[in-house]
Design a protein around this motif. Structure first.
Motif, PDB file in Angstrom:
ATOM      1  N   MET A 124       0.816  -1.207   0.000  1.00  0.00           N
ATOM      2  CA  MET A 124       0.000   0.000   0.000  1.00  0.00           C
ATOM      3  C   MET A 124       0.858   1.268   0.000  1.00  0.00           C
ATOM      4  SD  MET A 124      -2.903  -1.230   2.752  1.00  0.00           S
ATOM      5  CE  MET A 124      -3.799   0.320   2.643  1.00  0.00           C
ATOM      6  N   LYS A 179       3.007   4.429  -1.164  1.00  0.00           N
ATOM      7  CA  LYS A 179       2.798   5.383  -2.260  1.00  0.00           C
ATOM      8  C   LYS A 179       3.971   5.385  -3.239  1.00  0.00           C
ATOM      9  CE  LYS A 179       4.635   9.241   0.491  1.00  0.00           C
ATOM     10  NZ  LYS A 179       4.340  10.585   1.047  1.00  0.00           N
ATOM     11  N   ARG A 234       6.191  -0.665  -3.810  1.00  0.00           N
ATOM     12  CA  ARG A 234       4.903  -1.318  -4.024  1.00  0.00           C
ATOM     13  C   ARG A 234       4.956  -2.391  -5.103  1.00  0.00           C
ATOM     14  NH1 ARG A 234       2.570   2.833  -5.334  1.00  0.00           N
ATOM     15  NH2 ARG A 234       2.376   2.588  -7.584  1.00  0.00           N
ATOM     16  N   GLU A 256      -3.227 -10.058   1.381  1.00  0.00           N
ATOM     17  CA  GLU A 256      -4.446  -9.543   0.750  1.00  0.00           C
ATOM     18  C   GLU A 256      -5.565  -9.390   1.771  1.00  0.00           C
ATOM     19  OE1 GLU A 256      -4.958  -8.585  -2.714  1.00  0.00           O
ATOM     20  OE2 GLU A 256      -2.849  -8.428  -2.160  1.00  0.00           O
ATOM     21  N   ARG A 271      -4.688  -6.334   3.783  1.00  0.00           N
ATOM     22  CA  ARG A 271      -4.844  -5.104   2.986  1.00  0.00           C
ATOM     23  C   ARG A 271      -6.303  -4.667   2.948  1.00  0.00           C
ATOM     24  NH1 ARG A 271      -5.695  -3.798  -2.397  1.00  0.00           N
ATOM     25  NH2 ARG A 271      -5.755  -5.999  -2.994  1.00  0.00           N
ATOM     26  N   ALA A 272      -7.192  -5.631   2.717  1.00  0.00           N
ATOM     27  CA  ALA A 272      -8.618  -5.297   2.686  1.00  0.00           C
ATOM     28  C   ALA A 272      -9.089  -4.775   4.044  1.00  0.00           C
ATOM     29  CB  ALA A 272      -9.422  -6.534   2.289  1.00  0.00           C
ATOM     30  N   SER A 273      -8.575  -5.359   5.121  1.00  0.00           N
ATOM     31  CA  SER A 273      -8.974  -4.922   6.463  1.00  0.00           C
ATOM     32  C   SER A 273      -8.398  -3.549   6.789  1.00  0.00           C
ATOM     33  CB  SER A 273      -8.514  -5.949   7.504  1.00  0.00           C
ATOM     34  OG  SER A 273      -9.138  -7.197   7.286  1.00  0.00           O
ATOM     35  N   ILE A 274      -7.157  -3.310   6.364  1.00  0.00           N
ATOM     36  CA  ILE A 274      -6.543  -2.004   6.606  1.00  0.00           C
ATOM     37  C   ILE A 274      -7.310  -0.902   5.878  1.00  0.00           C
ATOM     38  CG2 ILE A 274      -4.483  -0.612   6.161  1.00  0.00           C
ATOM     39  CD1 ILE A 274      -2.824  -3.152   6.637  1.00  0.00           C
ATOM     40  N   GLN A 275      -7.694  -1.191   4.637  1.00  0.00           N
ATOM     41  CA  GLN A 275      -8.434  -0.198   3.858  1.00  0.00           C
ATOM     42  C   GLN A 275      -9.816   0.073   4.451  1.00  0.00           C
ATOM     43  OE1 GLN A 275      -8.247  -2.026  -0.028  1.00  0.00           O
ATOM     44  NE2 GLN A 275      -6.407  -0.857  -0.607  1.00  0.00           N
ATOM     45  N   ALA A 276     -10.309  -0.884   5.263  1.00  0.00           N
ATOM     46  CA  ALA A 276     -11.623  -0.706   5.884  1.00  0.00           C
ATOM     47  C   ALA A 276     -11.564   0.078   7.194  1.00  0.00           C
ATOM     48  CB  ALA A 276     -12.258  -2.081   6.145  1.00  0.00           C
ATOM     49  N   ARG A 299     -11.210   6.410   8.295  1.00  0.00           N
ATOM     50  CA  ARG A 299     -10.237   7.500   8.251  1.00  0.00           C
ATOM     51  C   ARG A 299     -10.274   8.330   9.534  1.00  0.00           C
ATOM     52  NH1 ARG A 299      -5.418   8.819   6.174  1.00  0.00           N
ATOM     53  NH2 ARG A 299      -5.075  11.012   6.693  1.00  0.00           N
TER      54      ARG A 299
END
Length: 222
Positions: A47, A49, A54, A108, A111-116, A119
């Motif tokens: 993830m 930048k 990446r 993976e 990553r999905a959990s982090i994005q959830a 903010r």
């Protein structure tokens, strides 16, 4: 069919199967430690930048997700000593291959959990003066682990089952011991039936826990 089943001949020689099951459990636990730890690190890196970080991590994840685990095990067992002059035991090579494979799938899930993660929680961490590492340790990591537990457990079950593949490189796990016992007793049907039931007896309770956690999460979300 004239075949006469004789499970007693297998049960009389059950000791090696217990030993193999213990080896399998050790392999699974070690691979899960690698997969859970490295998977979270990979999730953070993928993830990033910065493309220079990446893209290689993404390639690593896709390689282990898109190639058969049996090829990865054989490659580590035969190619690592030849290419890098590193000689480890077959069990260590099996753990390395299974752990890296699991890390790719866990990355993976993380990553999905982090994005959830909302903010607002990260903004609150910034307002409290937490540095990036503290925000990861106190906000991102707990939320990511909590949200991804069902997937991580499912991946862990898969690793337990895939560990049977290490028998091809002479690791004396449950599958290896079952194959040896079937050869010695001339009872492959009975032996591999019992081996399959052992795998089922270990995997089924964990799968029920996964189902319970998923239902509980759905109820909390609703």
């Amino acid at each position: 069919m004239d075949y006469v089943f004789d499970f007693a001949s297998v049960f009389r020689n059950f000791g090696p199967l217990w030993e193999g099951l213990w080896v399998t459990i050790q392999l699974t636990v070690a691979a899960n430690i690698v997969g859970l730890t490295l998977g979270f690190i990979l999730a953070l890196l993928v993830m990033s930048k910065w493309a220079v970080i990446r893209l290689p991590v993404m390639l690593f994840i896709e390689f282990f997700r898109c190639t058969p685990a049996i090829i990865q095990i054989v490659w580590f067992f035969y190619c690592v000593p030849m290419l890098f002059d590193v000689f480890l035991g077959s069990a260590a090579m099996g753990i390395m291959a299974l752990g890296l494979n699991l890390a790719a799938f866990n990355a993976e899930a993380y990553r999905a959990s982090i994005q959830a993660v909302p903010r607002e929680q990260l903004d609150a961490g910034i307002a409290l003066g937490l540095n990036p590492l503290q925000r990861i340790a106190y906000i991102v990591l707990p939320a990511a682990v909590r949200n991804s537990i069902p997937v991580l457990l499912t991946n862990g079950i898969g690793t337990f089952q895939q560990s049977a593949l290490v028998a091809i490189v002479a690791v004396q796990d449950l599958m290896y011991q079952g194959k040896t016992l079937a050869t010695q007793t001339y009872r492959p049907i009975e032996t591999f039936t019992i081996v399959a039931l052992i795998y089922f007896a270990v995997s089924f309770p964990v799968s029920q826990i996964v189902g319970y956690l998923e239902r509980r999460r759905e109820m909390q979300a609703s």
